[in-house]
Design a protein around this motif. Structure first.
Motif, short mmCIF file in Angstrom:
data_model
loop_
_atom_site.label_atom_id
_atom_site.label_comp_id
_atom_site.label_asym_id
_atom_site.label_seq_id
_atom_site.Cartn_x
_atom_site.Cartn_y
_atom_site.Cartn_z
N ILE A 142 -55.19 8.97 35.99
CA ILE A 142 -56.14 8.01 36.55
C ILE A 142 -57.41 8.09 35.70
CG2 ILE A 142 -57.38 7.25 38.60
CD1 ILE A 142 -55.34 8.78 40.29
N VAL A 143 -57.66 7.02 34.96
CA VAL A 143 -58.73 7.04 33.96
C VAL A 143 -59.64 5.83 34.16
CG1 VAL A 143 -59.29 7.02 31.49
CG2 VAL A 143 -57.25 8.25 32.32
N GLY A 144 -60.91 6.09 34.39
CA GLY A 144 -61.91 5.03 34.43
C GLY A 144 -62.49 4.80 33.05
N ILE A 145 -62.85 3.55 32.76
CA ILE A 145 -63.48 3.21 31.49
C ILE A 145 -64.79 2.50 31.80
CG2 ILE A 145 -63.29 1.92 29.34
CD1 ILE A 145 -60.21 2.18 29.68
N GLY A 183 -38.82 8.29 31.95
CA GLY A 183 -39.13 8.41 30.54
C GLY A 183 -39.87 7.24 29.92
N GLU A 184 -40.11 6.17 30.69
CA GLU A 184 -40.79 4.99 30.17
C GLU A 184 -42.22 4.92 30.72
OE1 GLU A 184 -39.54 2.86 27.92
OE2 GLU A 184 -37.70 4.05 27.83
N TRP A 185 -43.16 4.63 29.82
CA TRP A 185 -44.55 4.56 30.24
C TRP A 185 -44.85 3.27 31.00
CZ3 TRP A 185 -48.00 8.21 30.62
CH2 TRP A 185 -47.89 9.35 29.82
N ARG A 186 -45.68 3.41 32.01
CA ARG A 186 -46.23 2.26 32.72
C ARG A 186 -47.75 2.38 32.69
NH1 ARG A 186 -42.38 1.34 38.09
NH2 ARG A 186 -40.38 1.43 36.98
N LEU A 187 -48.41 1.26 32.53
CA LEU A 187 -49.88 1.22 32.52
C LEU A 187 -50.36 0.06 33.37
CD1 LEU A 187 -52.74 1.95 31.37
CD2 LEU A 187 -52.24 0.35 29.51
N TYR A 188 -51.31 0.36 34.25
CA TYR A 188 -51.95 -0.67 35.06
C TYR A 188 -53.46 -0.57 34.83
CZ TYR A 188 -47.42 -0.85 37.35
OH TYR A 188 -46.06 -0.98 37.59
N VAL A 189 -54.09 -1.73 34.67
CA VAL A 189 -55.52 -1.80 34.40
C VAL A 189 -56.16 -2.72 35.44
CG1 VAL A 189 -57.32 -2.33 32.71
CG2 VAL A 189 -55.06 -1.51 31.92
N PHE A 190 -57.21 -2.23 36.09
CA PHE A 190 -57.82 -2.96 37.20
C PHE A 190 -59.31 -3.17 36.96
CE2 PHE A 190 -54.43 -0.20 38.86
CZ PHE A 190 -53.57 -1.15 39.38
N ASP A 191 -59.83 -4.33 37.36
CA ASP A 191 -61.27 -4.58 37.31
C ASP A 191 -61.96 -3.70 38.36
OD1 ASP A 191 -61.17 -6.57 35.33
OD2 ASP A 191 -60.68 -8.10 36.82
N THR A 242 -57.80 2.61 35.22
CA THR A 242 -56.44 2.52 34.73
C THR A 242 -55.59 3.63 35.34
OG1 THR A 242 -56.66 4.02 32.81
CG2 THR A 242 -57.42 1.76 32.52
N VAL A 243 -54.30 3.33 35.48
CA VAL A 243 -53.34 4.35 35.91
C VAL A 243 -52.15 4.26 34.95
CG1 VAL A 243 -51.99 5.31 37.79
CG2 VAL A 243 -54.05 3.99 38.31
N SER A 244 -51.85 5.37 34.28
CA SER A 244 -50.71 5.41 33.38
C SER A 244 -49.83 6.60 33.75
CB SER A 244 -51.15 5.49 31.91
OG SER A 244 -52.08 6.53 31.71
N PHE A 245 -48.52 6.39 33.65
CA PHE A 245 -47.57 7.42 34.06
C PHE A 245 -46.18 7.02 33.56
CE2 PHE A 245 -48.02 4.20 37.27
CZ PHE A 245 -46.74 3.92 37.70
N LYS A 246 -45.26 7.97 33.63
CA LYS A 246 -43.89 7.70 33.22
C LYS A 246 -42.98 7.52 34.44
CE LYS A 246 -43.56 9.89 28.66
NZ LYS A 246 -42.96 11.01 27.89
#
Length: 200
Positions: free
Chosen positions: A32-35, A57-65, A50-54
């Motif tokens: 869980i990463v804020g920018i 074995g496959e990466w998923r990334l979600y980016v939120f306002d 943002t939330v990124s995780f596997k």
């Protein structure tokens, strides 16, 4: 900053350069990463969570306002005599846990002492150069309006990490519930400055 610019590889590289942990092993091991963007005068949801995780074995990334900054109202009208809280950039292990924001609705709530800058000059510009106050400040991750996607921060944040959309927060909470069943109810939160990504 354009949301499409953000990738898992970019976030991982920034974390590695800053010697922060980046969780790469196991399904739903959440990063869980804020920018925080460079605009320090805005009263809008111009930052990102943002939330990124596997998964298998496959990466998923979600980016939120989102906003990682207090709204202008609380910059000019601090709740604390030391000044308005601005969460310090960095990696905060075990920062959050599942709970209820002000006892009202599911959110991520502060679970360990956190460092905040105290902005006490009561203008609209963020001040992250002064006093650092580490402790229990009620820094939660919650949403703004429950009825619409908010455009202005105003009173929605006095230092919390706030999603513009209730649906986005609900999605993050759902991911955290899945992760908590596997790894426990503590979540590291990493707050990057926009320039950290540019140097990744």
């Amino acid at each position: 900053m354009d949301m499409s610019f953000i990738t898992t590889d970019l976030i991982r590289a920034a974390c590695q350069r800053l010697d922060y942990k980046f969780f790469e092993y196991g399904d739903y091991n959440l990063n869980i990463v804020g920018i925080r963007t460079a605009d320090d005068k805005a009263n809008t949801f111009n930052d990102f969570i943002t939330v990124s995780f596997k998964v298998q074995g496959e990466w998923r990334l979600y980016v939120f306002d989102a906003t990682t900054d207090p709204g202008v109202y609380y910059r000019q009208n601090p709740l604390n005599v030391l000044g308005t809280a601005i969460l310090a950039a960095g990696q905060h292990p075990g920062a959050f846990k599942l709970g209820k924001h002000r006892g009202l609705y599911p959110a991520l709530v502060q679970a360990s002492p956190l460092p905040v800058h105290r902005d006490n000059d009561k203008d609209a510009e963020l001040d992250t150069t002064g006093l650092v106050d580490e402790g229990w400040h009620g820094i939660n991750m919650h949403h703004a309006s429950a009825r619409w996607v908010s455009k202005l921060v105003d009173k929605w944040s006095a230092g919390c990490q706030v999603l513009a959309s209730k649906a986005d927060l609900d999605f993050i909470v759902g991911l955290c519930r899945h992760s908590a069943a596997l790894y426990g109810n503590r979540f590291t939160y990493t707050l990057l400055d926009e320039q950290d990504l540019k140097h990744a």
